[in-house]
Design a protein around this motif. Structure first.
Motif, PDB file in Angstrom:
ATOM      1  N   TYR A 249     -21.038 -15.048  11.325  1.00 34.97           N
ATOM      2  CA  TYR A 249     -21.107 -16.342  10.653  1.00 34.97           C
ATOM      3  C   TYR A 249     -19.710 -16.938  10.583  1.00 34.97           C
ATOM      4  O   TYR A 249     -18.731 -16.242  10.344  1.00 34.97           O
ATOM      5  N   ALA A 250     -19.637 -18.263  10.727  1.00 33.01           N
ATOM      6  CA  ALA A 250     -18.388 -19.005  10.502  1.00 33.01           C
ATOM      7  C   ALA A 250     -18.672 -20.493  10.616  1.00 33.01           C
ATOM      8  O   ALA A 250     -19.285 -20.946  11.599  1.00 33.01           O
ATOM      9  N   ASN A 251     -18.243 -21.259   9.605  1.00 30.17           N
ATOM     10  CA  ASN A 251     -18.314 -22.728   9.647  1.00 30.17           C
ATOM     11  C   ASN A 251     -19.712 -23.223  10.007  1.00 30.17           C
ATOM     12  O   ASN A 251     -19.893 -24.047  10.918  1.00 30.17           O
ATOM     13  N   SER A 252     -20.716 -22.688   9.326  1.00 24.73           N
ATOM     14  CA  SER A 252     -22.119 -23.085   9.531  1.00 24.73           C
ATOM     15  C   SER A 252     -22.633 -22.748  10.915  1.00 24.73           C
ATOM     16  O   SER A 252     -23.655 -23.277  11.339  1.00 24.73           O
ATOM     17  N   THR A 281     -10.452 -18.875  14.250  1.00 24.51           N
ATOM     18  CA  THR A 281     -11.547 -18.867  13.281  1.00 24.51           C
ATOM     19  C   THR A 281     -11.782 -17.444  12.789  1.00 24.51           C
ATOM     20  O   THR A 281     -11.726 -16.488  13.569  1.00 24.51           O
ATOM     21  N   ASN A 282     -12.056 -17.311  11.501  1.00 21.44           N
ATOM     22  CA  ASN A 282     -12.398 -16.015  10.909  1.00 21.44           C
ATOM     23  C   ASN A 282     -13.911 -15.894  10.821  1.00 21.44           C
ATOM     24  O   ASN A 282     -14.571 -16.718  10.191  1.00 21.44           O
ATOM     25  N   TYR A 283     -14.475 -14.856  11.420  1.00 23.58           N
ATOM     26  CA  TYR A 283     -15.907 -14.622  11.426  1.00 23.58           C
ATOM     27  C   TYR A 283     -16.245 -13.434  10.520  1.00 23.58           C
ATOM     28  O   TYR A 283     -15.524 -12.431  10.503  1.00 23.58           O
ATOM     29  N   LYS A 495     -15.774 -16.711  -1.515  1.00 26.85           N
ATOM     30  CA  LYS A 495     -14.708 -17.713  -1.518  1.00 26.85           C
ATOM     31  C   LYS A 495     -13.351 -17.050  -1.688  1.00 26.85           C
ATOM     32  O   LYS A 495     -12.374 -17.418  -1.022  1.00 26.85           O
ATOM     33  N   ALA A 496     -13.260 -16.050  -2.572  1.00 27.22           N
ATOM     34  CA  ALA A 496     -11.984 -15.373  -2.806  1.00 27.22           C
ATOM     35  C   ALA A 496     -11.523 -14.598  -1.579  1.00 27.22           C
ATOM     36  O   ALA A 496     -10.317 -14.471  -1.337  1.00 27.22           O
ATOM     37  N   ARG A 497     -12.474 -14.082  -0.789  1.00 26.00           N
ATOM     38  CA  ARG A 497     -12.114 -13.317   0.399  1.00 26.00           C
ATOM     39  C   ARG A 497     -11.960 -14.182   1.643  1.00 26.00           C
ATOM     40  O   ARG A 497     -11.675 -13.676   2.717  1.00 26.00           O
ATOM     41  N   GLY A 498     -12.176 -15.475   1.505  1.00 29.89           N
ATOM     42  CA  GLY A 498     -12.072 -16.361   2.659  1.00 29.89           C
ATOM     43  C   GLY A 498     -13.230 -16.241   3.621  1.00 29.89           C
ATOM     44  O   GLY A 498     -13.093 -16.580   4.800  1.00 29.89           O
ATOM     45  N   GLN A 499     -14.383 -15.764   3.145  1.00 25.09           N
ATOM     46  CA  GLN A 499     -15.544 -15.592   4.010  1.00 25.09           C
ATOM     47  C   GLN A 499     -16.361 -16.884   4.086  1.00 25.09           C
ATOM     48  O   GLN A 499     -16.159 -17.817   3.312  1.00 25.09           O
ATOM     49  N   ASP A 500     -17.281 -16.886   5.027  1.00 28.60           N
ATOM     50  CA  ASP A 500     -18.109 -18.066   5.263  1.00 28.60           C
ATOM     51  C   ASP A 500     -19.113 -18.242   4.126  1.00 28.60           C
ATOM     52  O   ASP A 500     -19.728 -17.277   3.662  1.00 28.60           O
ATOM     53  N   LEU A 501     -19.284 -19.481   3.657  1.00 30.88           N
ATOM     54  CA  LEU A 501     -20.196 -19.785   2.556  1.00 30.88           C
ATOM     55  C   LEU A 501     -21.473 -20.474   3.032  1.00 30.88           C
ATOM     56  O   LEU A 501     -22.254 -20.956   2.207  1.00 30.88           O
ATOM     57  N   SER A 502     -21.687 -20.547   4.337  1.00 32.27           N
ATOM     58  CA  SER A 502     -22.828 -21.318   4.841  1.00 32.27           C
ATOM     59  C   SER A 502     -24.166 -20.678   4.508  1.00 32.27           C
ATOM     60  O   SER A 502     -25.207 -21.319   4.657  1.00 32.27           O
ATOM     61  N   LYS A 503     -24.170 -19.426   4.066  1.00 33.67           N
ATOM     62  CA  LYS A 503     -25.430 -18.777   3.708  1.00 33.67           C
ATOM     63  C   LYS A 503     -26.039 -19.411   2.460  1.00 33.67           C
ATOM     64  O   LYS A 503     -27.247 -19.372   2.263  1.00 33.67           O
ATOM     65  N   TYR A 504     -25.222 -19.996   1.607  1.00 34.88           N
ATOM     66  CA  TYR A 504     -25.681 -20.470   0.307  1.00 34.88           C
ATOM     67  C   TYR A 504     -25.745 -22.001   0.282  1.00 34.88           C
ATOM     68  O   TYR A 504     -24.839 -22.678   0.776  1.00 34.88           O
ATOM     69  N   MET A 505     -26.803 -22.539  -0.305  1.00 36.45           N
ATOM     70  CA  MET A 505     -26.996 -23.974  -0.433  1.00 36.45           C
ATOM     71  C   MET A 505     -27.604 -24.280  -1.795  1.00 36.45           C
ATOM     72  O   MET A 505     -28.282 -23.441  -2.383  1.00 36.45           O
ATOM     73  N   VAL A 524     -20.650 -24.765  -2.614  1.00 36.70           N
ATOM     74  CA  VAL A 524     -21.438 -24.700  -1.384  1.00 36.70           C
ATOM     75  C   VAL A 524     -22.040 -26.068  -1.081  1.00 36.70           C
ATOM     76  O   VAL A 524     -21.971 -26.998  -1.889  1.00 36.70           O
ATOM     77  N   SER A 525     -22.629 -26.194   0.090  1.00 33.85           N
ATOM     78  CA  SER A 525     -23.268 -27.451   0.486  1.00 33.85           C
ATOM     79  C   SER A 525     -24.457 -27.735  -0.422  1.00 33.85           C
ATOM     80  O   SER A 525     -25.238 -26.831  -0.735  1.00 33.85           O
ATOM     81  N   HIS A 526     -24.596 -28.993  -0.851  1.00 30.86           N
ATOM     82  CA  HIS A 526     -25.744 -29.347  -1.672  1.00 30.86           C
ATOM     83  C   HIS A 526     -26.358 -30.648  -1.154  1.00 30.86           C
ATOM     84  O   HIS A 526     -25.674 -31.517  -0.640  1.00 30.86           O
ATOM     85  N   TYR A 527     -27.673 -30.735  -1.321  1.00 32.55           N
ATOM     86  CA  TYR A 527     -28.454 -31.820  -0.739  1.00 32.55           C
ATOM     87  C   TYR A 527     -29.371 -32.430  -1.789  1.00 32.55           C
ATOM     88  O   TYR A 527     -29.710 -31.793  -2.793  1.00 32.55           O
ATOM     89  N   ILE A 528     -29.768 -33.683  -1.529  1.00 32.00           N
ATOM     90  CA  ILE A 528     -30.755 -34.384  -2.343  1.00 32.00           C
ATOM     91  C   ILE A 528     -32.028 -34.515  -1.505  1.00 32.00           C
ATOM     92  O   ILE A 528     -32.001 -35.069  -0.402  1.00 32.00           O
ATOM     93  N   LEU A 529     -33.122 -33.997  -2.002  1.00 29.43           N
ATOM     94  CA  LEU A 529     -34.373 -33.972  -1.259  1.00 29.43           C
ATOM     95  C   LEU A 529     -35.326 -35.009  -1.853  1.00 29.43           C
ATOM     96  O   LEU A 529     -35.374 -35.208  -3.060  1.00 29.43           O
ATOM     97  N   THR A 530     -35.992 -35.749  -0.944  1.00 32.45           N
ATOM     98  CA  THR A 530     -36.203 -35.477   0.466  1.00 32.45           C
ATOM     99  C   THR A 530     -35.275 -36.288   1.369  1.00 32.45           C
ATOM    100  O   THR A 530     -35.480 -36.333   2.594  1.00 32.45           O
TER     101      THR A 530
END
Length: 595
Positions: A249-252, A281-283, A495-505, A524-530
């Motif tokens: 994983y990295a950058n979505s 890039t860090n994976y 976040k503290a370890r510099g890892q990818d956060l794309s798993k969480y929404m 993390v990324s957040h959306y308004i549905l629909t």
């Protein structure tokens, strides 16, 4: 009625001066008559179900073993009831010891403890119970001293043991409780409890003998140019593991790699290459056996920038003379492209707002459409866990269910929802089920709402209504809050370890506010549905919605087009009902506060 204060006072002083240590005392076989008469050969006796039947005339439940309510009064208090009318403190130093057994699929334990010096002279025995956490399994053992035995304070350092508790499934959690007898009616400190887990298959039998628990221990990462080579140890041949996989994983973005080792060349280690990784890039990567519920080993890959060495020749060869004009031409073209892109970017920066009518006219013009397939680096659809709160009422829960159905039917995603897996939730327990899904899912979507952070207490007039809702949604409310806190901790650690956060929404329906999103999930990324269904699709599948000179249009997922589908219309109607119900509740609560 009780002489508690006097007893505790008399036996508190000797407790401070006891240093004797003796060997462990194990149960012995003896008859109830010997215990009642106080014979010398029945100091610490196990009580069986046959003894209980002989004494009371009925069989105790098999699940309760030889344990019965108020055992001192019923088995020893017939002739002298006063023998069971004293305070006795609960035991100390309750420990669990694993016993070796030939069965590789279960554990056997023995419980040990030390009696408390407070009230030890009146101690009549112990009752040991074992309860499976999140299940109905129960076992109990009863041990009694003979009626004439009175232990001195110096015996409080003696270690007593239970009989073995066999057949505990590996990897299970239990609570063991040791109760000191007698148990008076008005006494609370008569027992000690502790939780423990039976050993995993790897802990008991070794990792090399457990197919389900096996994972690569030794991983080595090397970079050669732009290619990354990963070397790891293979599973033992007797486990029958023939294939593996790697997921980064990295950058979505996600990179999935199937691994099929050649066991004829090497039976202990295998090396494979990961190509097309972005430089600088860090994976965060995982590798595991290609088996169901296999344990994944996590490792990090940092793709460094690759710089080619350039040597300065002393003379210009004919080939170099031909390459110079070509290189200058390429450089000129590159400069022109950069200037054009810069000019276009400046125009875009000046553009503040474009009316939707203009965009619709442009889309309805003669723009050519094409088909863009999804990336095929994943053998199965992404797995999405949806967490939510039921404190906003059944209409909100229905909207979440309709959202899950729409995503699973029309967004090529496997959705995990507790309401759809009630049998597993009942078997594992709500919190254990959420923890497993958080660990196994590719993505986690938290539906944020007003009730996620605030669990309002029902008023007196709404007690019946609140009780009905609690029957259906109470356990979910607790588990969802705990799961969201756990997800927040995972986000903070990543976040503290510099890892990818794309798993969480995080996401909200249009009847909620962005302030309903918990603080820990605003990273993390957040959306308004629909409204943001297309952005959610892009996040789940790693595809870009816009590119130079084109944009990606996904049929039936746009803000206007999703309602043309039956599941989309059902989702829109569920959101409307939830909005109406929640708005009415808020107006009612505001009016009540004003009164």
């Amino acid at each position: 009625m009780w002489t508690a204060a006097l007893v505790v006072f008399l036996f508190s002083a000797p407790c401070q001066h006891v240093w004797a240590q003796e060997g462990a005392i194990t149960p012995q076989d003896c008859s109830l008559d010997c215990i009642k008469e106080g014979g010398p050969g029945c100091e610490y006796c196990r009580i069986t179900r046959a003894d209980v039947k002989t004494a009371l005339g009925f069989n105790s439940f098999k699940e309760f073993g030889s344990c019965i309510p108020w055992p001192c009064f019923q088995l020893l208090g017939e002739k002298d009831p006063k023998i069971c009318q004293h305070y006795v403190h609960g035991p100390n130093n309750v420990e669990v010891e694993f016993v070796n057994e030939p069965n590789s699929e279960s554990d056997t334990i023995v419980v040990s403890w030390k009696p408390s010096c407070y009230g030890i002279a009146f101690l009549r025995g112990f009752q040991v119970s074992l309860q499976a956490l999140g299940g109905s399994s129960f076992a109990c053992q009863l041990f009694l001293f003979h009626r004439n035995l009175s232990l001195p304070a110096s015996q409080s350092k003696r270690v007593y043991k239970s009989d073995p508790f066999p057949g505990l499934p590996l990897g299970s959690q239990y609570a063991v409780t040791v109760m000191a007898l007698p148990v008076p009616e008005e006494w609370e400190r008569f027992y000690r409890s502790r939780n423990f887990s039976s050993r995993s298959c790897a802990e008991k039998n070794g990792l090399e003998k457990c197919k389900k628990d096996w994972y690569p221990k030794h991983i080595e990462v090397q970079q050669e140019g732009t290619a990354i080579t990963v070397t790891f140890n293979l599973a033992p041949p007797q486990l029958g593991i023939r294939s593996y996989f790697s997921l980064c994983y990295a950058n979505s973005m996600k990179k999935y790699t199937d691994i099929s080792p050649n066991f004829k060349k090497n039976k202990t280690h295998h090396s494979f290459q990961m190509n097309d990784l972005q430089e600088g890039t860090n994976y965060t990567c995982q590798i595991a056996a290609d088996e169901i519920d296999a344990v994944r080993k996590t490792f990090n890959v940092q793709v460094l920038h690759f710089l080619k060495a350039v040597s300065t020749p002393h003379s210009v060869s004919p080939s170099l003379a031909l390459m110079l004009p070509l290189g200058l031409s390429v450089a000129a073209i590159f400069v022109v492209l950069v200037a054009a892109l810069t000019w276009k970017t400046r125009l875009q920066m000046k553009k503040v707002y474009i009316k939707p009518d203009i965009i619709r006219q442009q889309e309805e013009s003669g723009t050519q459409e094409g088909v863009m397939p999804l990336p095929r680096n994943r053998p199965t659809p992404p797995r999405l866990l949806i967490c939510y709160s039921s404190c906003d009422g059944p209409a909100h829960v229905k909207a979440v269910m309709q959202l899950g159905a729409f995503i699973q039917q029309h967004m090529a995603t496997q959705v995990c929802l507790d309401l759809w897996d009630s049998l597993s939730v009942a078997e594992e327990g709500g919190m254990a089920w959420h923890c497993r899904q958080i660990r196994e899912s590719d993505f986690i979507l938290v539906i944020c709402s007003w009730g996620l952070n605030r669990r309002s207490k029902p008023s007196e007039g709404d007690e019946d209504e609140g009780a009905d809702e609690g029957l259906h949604y109470g356990s979910n409310a607790f588990c969802s809050e705990a799961a969201v806190k756990l997800i927040g901790e995972e986000v903070g650690h990543a976040k503290a370890r510099g890892q990818d956060l794309s798993k969480y929404m995080a996401a909200i329906f249009d009847y909620s506010d962005e302030t309903d999103i918990p603080t820990e999930l605003r990273l993390v990324s957040h959306y308004i549905l629909t409204r943001d269904l297309q952005l959610l699709f892009s996040h789940l599948h790693g595809v870009a919605l816009h590119g130079p000179g084109h944009y990606l249009k996904i049929n039936h997922i746009s803000e206007d087009g999703f309602t043309k589908l039956p599941s989309g219309a059902a989702l829109q109607w569920a959101i409307y009902e939830a909005r109406t119900e929640i708005t009415a509740k808020r107006h009612h609560s505001v009016g009540s506060e004003g009164d």
